[in-house]
Design an enzyme around this catalytic site. Structure first.
Site, PDB file in Angstrom:
ATOM      1  CB  SER A  33      -0.871   0.008   1.252  1.00  0.00           C
ATOM      2  OG  SER A  33      -1.513   1.250   1.394  1.00  0.00           O
ATOM      3  CE1 TYR A  85      -4.649  -2.037   4.499  1.00  0.00           C
ATOM      4  CE2 TYR A  85      -3.385  -0.025   4.157  1.00  0.00           C
ATOM      5  CZ  TYR A  85      -4.102  -1.098   3.651  1.00  0.00           C
ATOM      6  OH  TYR A  85      -4.255  -1.242   2.293  1.00  0.00           O
TER       7      TYR A  85
HETATM    8  P1  NAP Z   1     -11.545  -5.052  -1.312  1.00  0.00           P
HETATM    9  O1  NAP Z   1     -12.392  -4.469  -2.385  1.00  0.00           O
HETATM   10  O2  NAP Z   1     -11.994  -4.898   0.096  1.00  0.00           O
HETATM   11  O3  NAP Z   1     -11.311  -6.598  -1.636  1.00  0.00           O
HETATM   12  C1  NAP Z   1     -10.584  -7.409  -0.738  1.00  0.00           C
HETATM   13  C2  NAP Z   1     -11.246  -8.769  -0.689  1.00  0.00           C
HETATM   14  O4  NAP Z   1     -10.474  -9.607   0.202  1.00  0.00           O
HETATM   15  C3  NAP Z   1     -12.671  -8.725  -0.138  1.00  0.00           C
HETATM   16  O5  NAP Z   1     -13.548  -9.509  -0.900  1.00  0.00           O
HETATM   17  C4  NAP Z   1     -12.499  -9.293   1.259  1.00  0.00           C
HETATM   18  O6  NAP Z   1     -13.662  -9.894   1.767  1.00  0.00           O
HETATM   19  C5  NAP Z   1     -11.410 -10.304   1.027  1.00  0.00           C
HETATM   20  N1  NAP Z   1     -10.789 -10.748   2.259  1.00  0.00           N
HETATM   21  C6  NAP Z   1     -10.689 -10.076   3.438  1.00  0.00           C
HETATM   22  N2  NAP Z   1     -10.090 -10.840   4.346  1.00  0.00           N
HETATM   23  C7  NAP Z   1      -9.815 -12.032   3.757  1.00  0.00           C
HETATM   24  C8  NAP Z   1      -9.228 -13.223   4.211  1.00  0.00           C
HETATM   25  N3  NAP Z   1      -8.796 -13.372   5.481  1.00  0.00           N
HETATM   26  N4  NAP Z   1      -9.100 -14.253   3.345  1.00  0.00           N
HETATM   27  C9  NAP Z   1      -9.561 -14.132   2.076  1.00  0.00           C
HETATM   28  N5  NAP Z   1     -10.129 -13.023   1.594  1.00  0.00           N
HETATM   29  C10 NAP Z   1     -10.259 -11.976   2.440  1.00  0.00           C
HETATM   30  O7  NAP Z   1     -10.069  -4.451  -1.366  1.00  0.00           O
HETATM   31  P2  NAP Z   1      -9.231  -3.836  -2.591  1.00  0.00           P
HETATM   32  O8  NAP Z   1      -9.373  -2.369  -2.523  1.00  0.00           O
HETATM   33  O9  NAP Z   1      -9.507  -4.553  -3.849  1.00  0.00           O
HETATM   34  O10 NAP Z   1      -7.760  -4.176  -2.088  1.00  0.00           O
HETATM   35  C11 NAP Z   1      -6.953  -5.193  -2.647  1.00  0.00           C
HETATM   36  C12 NAP Z   1      -5.567  -5.104  -2.029  1.00  0.00           C
HETATM   37  O11 NAP Z   1      -5.006  -3.806  -2.314  1.00  0.00           O
HETATM   38  C13 NAP Z   1      -5.608  -5.209  -0.494  1.00  0.00           C
HETATM   39  O12 NAP Z   1      -4.481  -5.941  -0.046  1.00  0.00           O
HETATM   40  C14 NAP Z   1      -5.505  -3.770  -0.044  1.00  0.00           C
HETATM   41  O13 NAP Z   1      -4.942  -3.634   1.250  1.00  0.00           O
HETATM   42  C15 NAP Z   1      -4.608  -3.182  -1.118  1.00  0.00           C
HETATM   43  N6  NAP Z   1      -4.758  -1.727  -1.237  1.00  0.00           N
HETATM   44  C16 NAP Z   1      -5.922  -1.193  -1.701  1.00  0.00           C
HETATM   45  C17 NAP Z   1      -6.027   0.191  -1.798  1.00  0.00           C
HETATM   46  C18 NAP Z   1      -7.267   0.872  -2.305  1.00  0.00           C
HETATM   47  O14 NAP Z   1      -7.268   2.104  -2.397  1.00  0.00           O
HETATM   48  N7  NAP Z   1      -8.312   0.164  -2.667  1.00  0.00           N
HETATM   49  C19 NAP Z   1      -4.967   1.019  -1.408  1.00  0.00           C
HETATM   50  C20 NAP Z   1      -3.815   0.419  -0.930  1.00  0.00           C
HETATM   51  C21 NAP Z   1      -3.711  -0.966  -0.855  1.00  0.00           C
HETATM   52  P3  NAP Z   1     -14.604  -9.009   2.759  1.00  0.00           P
HETATM   53  O15 NAP Z   1     -15.120  -7.884   1.919  1.00  0.00           O
HETATM   54  O16 NAP Z   1     -15.647  -9.980   3.187  1.00  0.00           O
HETATM   55  O17 NAP Z   1     -13.701  -8.527   3.853  1.00  0.00           O
END
Ligand code: NAP
Length: 245
Positions: A138, A152
């Site tokens: 991130s 985080y």
């Molecule tokens: P997202 O839309 O919340 O998708 C993450 C998915 O992972 C959700 O379906 C979530 O399920 C699932 N998940 C949570 N805990 C889990 C577990 N223990 N085992 C398996 N699956 C699990 O997030 P995203 O924005 O696509 O983020 C993807 C990655 O990018 C993450 O690692 C995030 O930290 C990183 N990131 C994102 C951003 C951003 O701006 N979006 C910025 C920096 C980094 P639930 O919804 O049921 O929890």
């Protein structure tokens, strides 16, 4: 035409039910990959469109559980060619409000989860002559973040260190390992943020906008593909200039 080489390859996407993982699954379907899609969100996982994919397997897998992950990898139809590991959780609690349980959960999912999946797929990749692992850090790993909690930011900085370790360890075995540090991508993960927090993120981004999930997912697919055959141990910022290394 650029050829990703992912057609017919077994690609595992974690966190595939939502956001960046969902966008990656759609792109990979279009590449004709054999898809393994994991998440803890059963309904979301079932709804992921996979047009074009050579095959699709969906499984509920909690990435924070080492044994569960190892068992789920064993159940896959062969060695994994590439992993795009998007599963993660985000919290914003100020330091005084972070309790032990929330610290442990964020570290377990975000950092131990990245370790679990990497350790579980590595033997098959070695046997198979190599593979690619794409982890997600991130912007918060770079700077501490705009609203991110201490666990985080720490978990994502840990993913960056893990990436370097895995790259050192896996490179001689043909395993390429890289990490993406997203800036602010508009996904359900960010739904907890206020309009003010989003405005602050736009203001902190030189491109003056937030990104859509495919803009980040496409970079993950490239890193997972032969298009990035000599890209290794990299922390790639996909953030509109929010942080410039
Ligand atoms: P997202 O839309 O919340 O998708 C993450 C998915 O992972 C959700 O379906 C979530 O399920 C699932 N998940 C949570 N805990 C889990 C577990 N223990 N085992 C398996 N699956 C699990 O997030 P995203 O924005 O696509 O983020 C993807 C990655 O990018 C993450 O690692 C995030 O930290 C990183 N990131 C994102 C951003 C951003 O701006 N979006 C910025 C920096 C980094 P639930 O919804 O049921 O929890």
């Amino acid at each position: 035409m650029l050829d990703s080489g992912l057609g017919g390859r077994l690609v595992l996407v974690t966190g595939a039910a939502s956001g960046i993982g969902l966008a990656a699954a759609k792109i990979l379907g279009g590449e004709g990959a054999r898809l393994a899609l994991w998440d803890v969100n059963a309904d979301g996982l079932e709804a992921v469109p996979t047009d074009g994919a050579a095959s699709v397997e969906r499984a509920i897998v909690d990435l924070s559980d080492t044994t569960t992950v190892a068992t789920a990898v064993d159940a896959l139809p062969g060695p994994v060619d590439a992993v795009i590991h998007c599963a993660g959780i985000y919290t914003t609690s100020p330091l005084p409000e972070v309790d032990e349980a929330s610290w442990d959960r964020v570290l377990d999912v975000n950092l131990k989860g990245a370790f679990n999946i990497s350790q579980a797929v590595a033997p098959g990749m070695i046997e198979n002559g190599g593979g690619a692992i794409v982890l997600f850090g991130s912007f918060a790993a770079r700077t501490g973040g705009l609203r991110a909690s201490a666990p985080y930011a720490a978990s994502k900085a840990g993913v960056a260190g893990l990436t370097k370790h895995l790259a050192q360890w896996g490179g001689p075995n043909g395993i390429r390992v890289n990490c993406i540090h997203p800036g602010f991508i508009q996904t359900p993960m960010n739904a907890i943020l206020s309009d003010q927090a989003k405005a602050d993120a736009v203001a902190a981004t030189p491109l003056r906008r937030l990104a859509d999930p495919p803009e980040c997912a496409a970079m993950a697919v490239v890193l997972a593909s032969q298009l990035a055959s000599f890209v290794h141990g990299v922390e790639l910022d996909v953030n509109g200039g929010m942080y410039m290394a």
